[in-house]
Design a protein around this motif. Structure first.
Motif, PDB file in Angstrom:
ATOM      1  N   ASP A 176       0.835  -1.210   0.000  1.00 19.42           N
ATOM      2  CA  ASP A 176       0.000   0.000   0.000  1.00 19.42           C
ATOM      3  C   ASP A 176       0.868   1.257   0.000  1.00 19.42           C
ATOM      4  O   ASP A 176       0.606   2.217   0.721  1.00 19.42           O
ATOM      5  CB  ASP A 176      -0.921   0.015   1.231  1.00 19.42           C
ATOM      6  N   PHE A 177       1.898   1.257  -0.826  1.00 28.71           N
ATOM      7  CA  PHE A 177       2.920   2.279  -0.640  1.00 28.71           C
ATOM      8  C   PHE A 177       2.613   3.628  -1.279  1.00 28.71           C
ATOM      9  O   PHE A 177       3.389   4.570  -1.129  1.00 28.71           O
ATOM     10  CB  PHE A 177       4.315   1.761  -1.021  1.00 28.71           C
ATOM     11  N   ILE A 178       1.466   3.762  -1.932  1.00 30.82           N
ATOM     12  CA  ILE A 178       0.913   5.077  -2.270  1.00 30.82           C
ATOM     13  C   ILE A 178      -0.526   5.051  -1.771  1.00 30.82           C
ATOM     14  O   ILE A 178      -1.382   4.374  -2.337  1.00 30.82           O
ATOM     15  CB  ILE A 178       0.987   5.361  -3.777  1.00 30.82           C
ATOM     16  N   CYS A 179      -0.794   5.781  -0.689  1.00 30.36           N
ATOM     17  CA  CYS A 179      -2.083   5.626  -0.019  1.00 30.36           C
ATOM     18  C   CYS A 179      -2.617   6.976   0.443  1.00 30.36           C
ATOM     19  O   CYS A 179      -1.876   7.944   0.596  1.00 30.36           O
ATOM     20  CB  CYS A 179      -1.946   4.682   1.183  1.00 30.36           C
ATOM     21  N   GLY A 180      -3.931   7.042   0.655  1.00 31.07           N
ATOM     22  CA  GLY A 180      -4.558   8.274   1.122  1.00 31.07           C
ATOM     23  C   GLY A 180      -5.708   8.697   0.231  1.00 31.07           C
ATOM     24  O   GLY A 180      -6.131   7.967  -0.662  1.00 31.07           O
TER      25      GLY A 180
END
Length: 334
Positions: A176-180
């Motif tokens: 989940d290394f690009i999240c938000g």
């Protein structure tokens, strides 16, 4: 003086920062602050330079970070807009620390202010693979990053809130290394998965169809050492689009995952358009993902999706130090 050489480098790198700027401030003039660990700058630490910017600042502030490894955690507070943090090249301007735990407390660099620009920096959380460890948190509106390298393992980039632009950046992680829940355009970025089993590149958090948020990856390149999903829904109405992007065999054939909640299959918006490479084959994709037509994808292919034409700004051409204004023309003449 050495400062003239620094400004010339900025001008040669101007291809990374372009488009129309906001009318809120004079975008041609910036206050210049230099950070240098050798003692030749205004400050030896990046946070000290940020702390020197007045609250409710209304002028552009260009913080020039001399090459080196800066071992510190950094916060740009919400009441300090219009800051640019710039190195010469990401390979030699490194901000590093190691921390884990809460995703809002662990970031090595936290951008809470609006109208921030990051240029040619490496931002890394070296905690490792045993927990949540954010490298960069972006929670301010109208933030742009050019030529930056952002690396960790889990939750590397908390692309949290606001409208954001990433150009020619390198982003590395596993889970989940690009999240938000930001509205973000990633253009010509290199996305690298270090997961050795089944990782996930994105975990976008859009919670309602009324939210104008989501991630678009345009003209990017994905690489990976193991296998990875393109994304899974952190939010019920998670929205991610990959367009004109290279996908390696590391991308799992199904492409996407519902994170154990089948109800999200009808609400998540996961689209693909004219991607290429062995991982772009949609023959075995989950049926609830979308192969977008040219009409469907068109809103995602321009900076209009983040309102960028109104706030993305060029590099200043005039810099103030104390009472002196230094002018630099496009041809390098003062």
């Amino acid at each position: 003086m050495k400062i003239y050489g620094y400004l010339l480098i900025i001008l040669f790198q101007i291809v990374y920062g372009f488009i129309m700027a906001t009318d809120a401030v004079n975008t041609s003039i910036a206050i210049l602050i230099k950070v240098d660990q050798s003692g030749e700058g205004d400050y030896g630490k990046i946070q000290d330079a940020i702390d020197a910017v007045p609250s409710n600042n209304s002028e552009l502030v260009f913080i020039w970070v001399e090459s080196g490894t800066y071992r510190e955690k950094i916060v740009v507070p919400a009441d300090k807009p219009f800051i640019t943090l710039s190195g010469t090249h990401a390979s030699n301007t490194v901000i590093t620390w190691n921390d884990d735990g809460d995703i809002y407390e662990s970031p090595i660099v936290s951008i809470l202010a609006s109208d921030f620009v990051g240029r040619f920096l490496t931002i890394q959380n070296t905690f490792g693979s045993s927990g949540k460890a954010v490298a960069l948190r972006v929670s301010g509106d109208r933030a742009a990053f050019y030529g930056c390298s952002i690396s960790s393992y889990q939750d590397t980039l908390l692309d949290d809130l606001g409208r954001h632009y990433y150009s020619n950046c390198y982003i590395e992680g596993a889970t989940d290394f690009i999240c938000g829940n930001a509205a973000s355009l990633y253009e010509r970025c290199h996305i690298h998965s270090v997961s050795e089993s089944i990782g996930a590149i994105t975990a976008q958090q859009r919670e309602s169809p009324s939210e104008d948020t989501g991630y678009t990856f345009l003209g990017c390149k994905i690489t990976g050492v193991g296998t990875a999903l393109l994304g899974r829904p952190w939010g019920t109405y998670s929205r991610v689009v990959f367009a004109l992007t290279y996908m390696p065999s590391a991308i799992l054939p199904q492409g996407w995952d519902d994170w154990g909640d089948q109800s999200k299959q009808s609400t998540a918006y996961y689209g693909e358009y004219k991607n290429y490479g062995p991982g772009a084959n949609r023959a075995k994709r989950v049926r609830w993902s979308r192969s977008l037509s040219s009409d469907e994808v068109s809103p995602f292919l321009t900076k209009d999706m983040i309102g960028g034409r109104g706030w993305l700004r060029p590099v200043p051409t005039h810099f103030k130090r104390a009472s002196t204004i230094i002018s630099v023309n496009a041809d390098g003449n003062k």
